[in-house]
Design a protein around this motif. Structure first.
Motif, PDB file in Angstrom:
ATOM      1  N   ILE A 198       1.055  -0.814  -0.134  1.00  0.00           N
ATOM      2  CA  ILE A 198       0.077  -0.162   0.403  1.00  0.00           C
ATOM      3  C   ILE A 198       0.849   0.935   0.017  1.00  0.00           C
ATOM      4  O   ILE A 198       1.602   1.405   0.894  1.00  0.00           O
ATOM      5  CB  ILE A 198      -0.390   0.069   1.303  1.00  0.00           C
ATOM      6  N   VAL A 203       0.841   5.755  -0.574  1.00  0.00           N
ATOM      7  CA  VAL A 203      -0.749   7.266  -0.884  1.00  0.00           C
ATOM      8  C   VAL A 203       1.114   8.144  -0.901  1.00  0.00           C
ATOM      9  O   VAL A 203       1.789   8.000   0.226  1.00  0.00           O
ATOM     10  CB  VAL A 203      -1.700   7.387   0.270  1.00  0.00           C
ATOM     11  N   GLN A 222      -1.180  12.942   2.059  1.00  0.00           N
ATOM     12  CA  GLN A 222      -1.614  11.281   2.924  1.00  0.00           C
ATOM     13  C   GLN A 222      -1.744  11.942   4.508  1.00  0.00           C
ATOM     14  O   GLN A 222      -2.800  12.941   4.645  1.00  0.00           O
ATOM     15  CB  GLN A 222       0.076  10.697   3.451  1.00  0.00           C
ATOM     16  N   ARG A 223      -2.500  11.147   5.012  1.00  0.00           N
ATOM     17  CA  ARG A 223      -3.447  11.200   6.488  1.00  0.00           C
ATOM     18  C   ARG A 223      -4.745  12.352   6.567  1.00  0.00           C
ATOM     19  O   ARG A 223      -4.939  12.920   7.092  1.00  0.00           O
ATOM     20  CB  ARG A 223      -2.470  12.498   7.647  1.00  0.00           C
ATOM     21  N   LEU A 224      -5.464  11.952   5.003  1.00  0.00           N
ATOM     22  CA  LEU A 224      -6.316  12.516   4.532  1.00  0.00           C
ATOM     23  C   LEU A 224      -7.392  11.374   5.031  1.00  0.00           C
ATOM     24  O   LEU A 224      -8.864  11.579   3.851  1.00  0.00           O
ATOM     25  CB  LEU A 224      -6.652  13.027   3.334  1.00  0.00           C
ATOM     26  N   GLY A 225      -7.671  10.089   4.346  1.00  0.00           N
ATOM     27  CA  GLY A 225      -8.177   9.750   4.735  1.00  0.00           C
ATOM     28  C   GLY A 225      -8.448   8.392   3.630  1.00  0.00           C
ATOM     29  O   GLY A 225      -9.086   7.304   3.392  1.00  0.00           O
ATOM     30  N   GLY A 284      -5.718   6.134   2.525  1.00  0.00           N
ATOM     31  CA  GLY A 284      -5.715   4.378   2.362  1.00  0.00           C
ATOM     32  C   GLY A 284      -6.094   4.487   3.493  1.00  0.00           C
ATOM     33  O   GLY A 284      -6.602   2.904   2.987  1.00  0.00           O
ATOM     34  N   ARG A 285      -7.235   4.490   4.435  1.00  0.00           N
ATOM     35  CA  ARG A 285      -8.525   3.985   5.190  1.00  0.00           C
ATOM     36  C   ARG A 285      -9.204   3.245   4.056  1.00  0.00           C
ATOM     37  O   ARG A 285      -9.813   2.544   4.193  1.00  0.00           O
ATOM     38  CB  ARG A 285      -8.967   4.889   5.492  1.00  0.00           C
ATOM     39  N   THR A 336       4.655  -5.526   7.412  1.00  0.00           N
ATOM     40  CA  THR A 336       6.276  -4.731   7.476  1.00  0.00           C
ATOM     41  C   THR A 336       7.386  -4.715   8.630  1.00  0.00           C
ATOM     42  O   THR A 336       7.893  -5.544   8.991  1.00  0.00           O
ATOM     43  CB  THR A 336       5.250  -3.470   7.731  1.00  0.00           C
ATOM     44  N   ALA A 364       4.758   5.019  11.285  1.00  0.00           N
ATOM     45  CA  ALA A 364       3.173   5.928  10.929  1.00  0.00           C
ATOM     46  C   ALA A 364       2.501   4.449   9.969  1.00  0.00           C
ATOM     47  O   ALA A 364       1.732   4.044  10.425  1.00  0.00           O
ATOM     48  CB  ALA A 364       3.553   6.498  10.477  1.00  0.00           C
ATOM     49  N   THR A 365       3.275   3.223   9.363  1.00  0.00           N
ATOM     50  CA  THR A 365       2.884   2.982   9.470  1.00  0.00           C
ATOM     51  C   THR A 365       1.514   1.456   9.965  1.00  0.00           C
ATOM     52  O   THR A 365       1.019   0.986   9.621  1.00  0.00           O
ATOM     53  CB  THR A 365       3.829   1.509   8.081  1.00  0.00           C
ATOM     54  N   SER A 376       1.039   1.819  12.773  1.00  0.00           N
ATOM     55  CA  SER A 376      -0.133   3.248  13.503  1.00  0.00           C
ATOM     56  C   SER A 376      -0.954   2.710  12.607  1.00  0.00           C
ATOM     57  O   SER A 376      -2.235   2.812  13.289  1.00  0.00           O
ATOM     58  CB  SER A 376       0.381   4.596  13.688  1.00  0.00           C
ATOM     59  N   PHE A 377      -1.113   2.928  10.876  1.00  0.00           N
ATOM     60  CA  PHE A 377      -1.661   3.073  10.445  1.00  0.00           C
ATOM     61  C   PHE A 377      -3.048   1.352  10.844  1.00  0.00           C
ATOM     62  O   PHE A 377      -3.857   0.833  10.221  1.00  0.00           O
ATOM     63  CB  PHE A 377      -1.505   3.241   8.251  1.00  0.00           C
ATOM     64  N   ALA A 422      -4.476   0.933  13.517  1.00  0.00           N
ATOM     65  CA  ALA A 422      -6.063   1.810  13.257  1.00  0.00           C
ATOM     66  C   ALA A 422      -7.047   1.656  12.613  1.00  0.00           C
ATOM     67  O   ALA A 422      -8.276   1.528  13.201  1.00  0.00           O
ATOM     68  CB  ALA A 422      -5.253   3.553  13.253  1.00  0.00           C
TER      69      ALA A 422
HETATM   70  C1  LIG Z   1       0.561   4.021   5.834  1.00  0.00           C
HETATM   71  C2  LIG Z   1       0.003   4.700   4.770  1.00  0.00           C
HETATM   72  C3  LIG Z   1      -0.587   4.022   3.249  1.00  0.00           C
HETATM   73  C4  LIG Z   1      -0.823   5.788   4.852  1.00  0.00           C
HETATM   74  O1  LIG Z   1      -2.005   6.334   4.443  1.00  0.00           O
HETATM   75  P1  LIG Z   1      -2.931   7.605   4.181  1.00  0.00           P
HETATM   76  O2  LIG Z   1      -3.509   7.730   3.497  1.00  0.00           O
HETATM   77  O3  LIG Z   1      -1.891   8.234   5.125  1.00  0.00           O
HETATM   78  O4  LIG Z   1      -3.683   7.221   5.516  1.00  0.00           O
HETATM   79  P2  LIG Z   1      -4.637   7.672   6.503  1.00  0.00           P
HETATM   80  O5  LIG Z   1      -5.382   8.964   6.049  1.00  0.00           O
HETATM   81  O6  LIG Z   1      -6.280   7.045   6.058  1.00  0.00           O
HETATM   82  O7  LIG Z   1      -4.993   7.136   8.376  1.00  0.00           O
HETATM   83  C5  LIG Z   1      -5.412   6.044   8.456  1.00  0.00           C
HETATM   84  C6  LIG Z   1      -5.765   6.119  10.096  1.00  0.00           C
HETATM   85  O8  LIG Z   1      -3.858   5.839   9.862  1.00  0.00           O
HETATM   86  C7  LIG Z   1      -3.518   5.959  11.479  1.00  0.00           C
HETATM   87  N1  LIG Z   1      -2.383   6.937  11.061  1.00  0.00           N
HETATM   88  C8  LIG Z   1      -1.920   7.586   9.204  1.00  0.00           C
HETATM   89  N2  LIG Z   1      -0.295   7.920   9.390  1.00  0.00           N
HETATM   90  C9  LIG Z   1      -0.567   8.122  10.710  1.00  0.00           C
HETATM   91  C10 LIG Z   1       1.131   8.394  10.523  1.00  0.00           C
HETATM   92  N3  LIG Z   1       1.865   9.275  10.131  1.00  0.00           N
HETATM   93  N4  LIG Z   1       1.110   8.662  12.056  1.00  0.00           N
HETATM   94  C11 LIG Z   1       0.583   8.494  13.082  1.00  0.00           C
HETATM   95  N5  LIG Z   1      -1.018   7.548  12.539  1.00  0.00           N
HETATM   96  C12 LIG Z   1      -1.147   7.291  11.310  1.00  0.00           C
HETATM   97  C13 LIG Z   1      -4.891   7.169  11.862  1.00  0.00           C
HETATM   98  O9  LIG Z   1      -4.775   6.705  12.679  1.00  0.00           O
HETATM   99  C14 LIG Z   1      -5.684   6.998  10.674  1.00  0.00           C
HETATM  100  O10 LIG Z   1      -6.393   8.170  11.433  1.00  0.00           O
HETATM  101  P3  LIG Z   1      -7.055   9.286  11.633  1.00  0.00           P
HETATM  102  O11 LIG Z   1      -6.091  10.752  11.061  1.00  0.00           O
HETATM  103  O12 LIG Z   1      -8.235   9.690  11.941  1.00  0.00           O
HETATM  104  O13 LIG Z   1      -5.902  10.126  12.688  1.00  0.00           O
HETATM  105  C15 LIG Z   1       0.989   5.494   3.817  1.00  0.00           C
HETATM  106  O14 LIG Z   1       0.872   6.653   5.459  1.00  0.00           O
HETATM  107  C16 LIG Z   1       1.938   5.047   3.173  1.00  0.00           C
HETATM  108  O15 LIG Z   1       2.025   5.014   2.199  1.00  0.00           O
HETATM  109  N6  LIG Z   1       3.046   5.618   3.610  1.00  0.00           N
HETATM  110  C17 LIG Z   1       4.665   4.182   3.007  1.00  0.00           C
HETATM  111  C18 LIG Z   1       4.561   3.921   2.204  1.00  0.00           C
HETATM  112  C19 LIG Z   1       4.216   2.748   3.466  1.00  0.00           C
HETATM  113  O16 LIG Z   1       4.663   1.997   4.546  1.00  0.00           O
HETATM  114  N7  LIG Z   1       3.300   1.370   2.690  1.00  0.00           N
HETATM  115  C20 LIG Z   1       3.670   0.090   3.641  1.00  0.00           C
HETATM  116  C21 LIG Z   1       4.412  -0.643   3.849  1.00  0.00           C
HETATM  117  S1  LIG Z   1       4.442  -1.949   4.518  1.00  0.00           S
END
Ligand SMILES: CC(C)(COP(=O)(O)OP(=O)(O)OC[C@H]1O[C@@H](n2cnc3c(N)ncnc32)[C@H](O)[C@@H]1OP(=O)(O)O)[C@@H](O)C(=O)NCCC(=O)NCCS
Length: 173
Positions: free
Chosen positions: A86, A88, A93-96, A98-99, A121, A129-130, A132-133, A136
């Motif tokens: 996955i 984003v 990022q952090r706008l929903g 990924g969810r 992971t 952050a990943t 935590s994602f 969550a």
């Molecule tokens: C992990 C990833 C896919 C999350 O995507 P995103 O669109 O930013 O995530 P969302 O906005 O949908 O977040 C959903 C919830 O996850 C958690 N979360 C997401 N990013 C977070 C961060 N940086 N720190 C803490 N919690 C986090 C939160 O609980 C969040 O809900 P909230 O915003 O209502 O608090 C993105 O950060 C990413 O691409 N990371 C790099 C690539 C990666 O690590 N991929 C996985 C490889 S194993």
């Protein structure tokens, strides 16, 4: 200054999105070059033969790919699915995004009879952050292998049971 919120549509990506995949994966800064190459290989397979081994779901903002999942059934299991990737775009990022991608991907796995999702992971600080994602989104730590990726870089396996699909569930990707 106002920030424009992305208007996200989820759909299968195509080969035309390949450059965006590479750019997004690199822009996250967490993947090594060999991992970027593997992501692109899996993406290529997923768009060349959708559903044969891999499935891809894209999140598009105004036709620009801003998020991607790659997933597929885990060989030699009964209805376990792997979420292979996955990503984003850091700009949204952090706008929903990924969810939404995960919810739609899990729904699609469920429609295909998926029972359990597994995702791997790293224990590194830059994956905090990943982790935590995933937590969550209801994923539970199922295994931890010290030193798996490299000395000091452990494998963390998360899993989540899928609810059985309900009749009439909307298709979203
Ligand atoms: C992990 C990833 C896919 C999350 O995507 P995103 O669109 O930013 O995530 P969302 O906005 O949908 O977040 C959903 C919830 O996850 C958690 N979360 C997401 N990013 C977070 C961060 N940086 N720190 C803490 N919690 C986090 C939160 O609980 C969040 O809900 P909230 O915003 O209502 O608090 C993105 O950060 C990413 O691409 N990371 C790099 C690539 C990666 O690590 N991929 C996985 C490889 S194993």
């Amino acid at each position: 200054m106002s920030v424009r919120m992305p208007v996200i549509a989820l759909r299968a990506p195509s080969a035309a999105d390949r450059d965006r995949v590479g750019a997004m994966v690199e822009a996250t800064g967490v993947f090594r070059p060999d991992e970027v190459a593997v992501a692109l290989e899996v993406f290529d397979d997923a768009v060349a033969a959708p559903g044969a081994d891999y499935h891809a779901l894209g999140a598009f903002d105004d036709d620009k790919l801003v998020g991607l999942t790659l997933y597929g059934p885990t060989p030699c299991t009964v209805s376990t699915w792997d979420l292979y990737w996955i990503v984003v775009d850091p700009a949204v990022q952090r706008l929903g995004v990924g969810r939404r991608l995960m919810a739609a991907s899990e729904e699609a796995m469920g429609r295909e009879g998926g029972r359990l999702v597994v995702v791997e992971t790293s224990s590194r600080d830059d994956y905090a952050a990943t982790r935590s994602f995933y937590e969550a989104l209801g994923y539970h730590r199922a295994a931890h292998i010290p030193g798996y990726y490299a000395p000091g870089d452990d494998l963390i396996v998360y899993s989540k049971p899928l609810a059985p699909p309900t009749a009439g569930t909307a298709h979203d990707g």
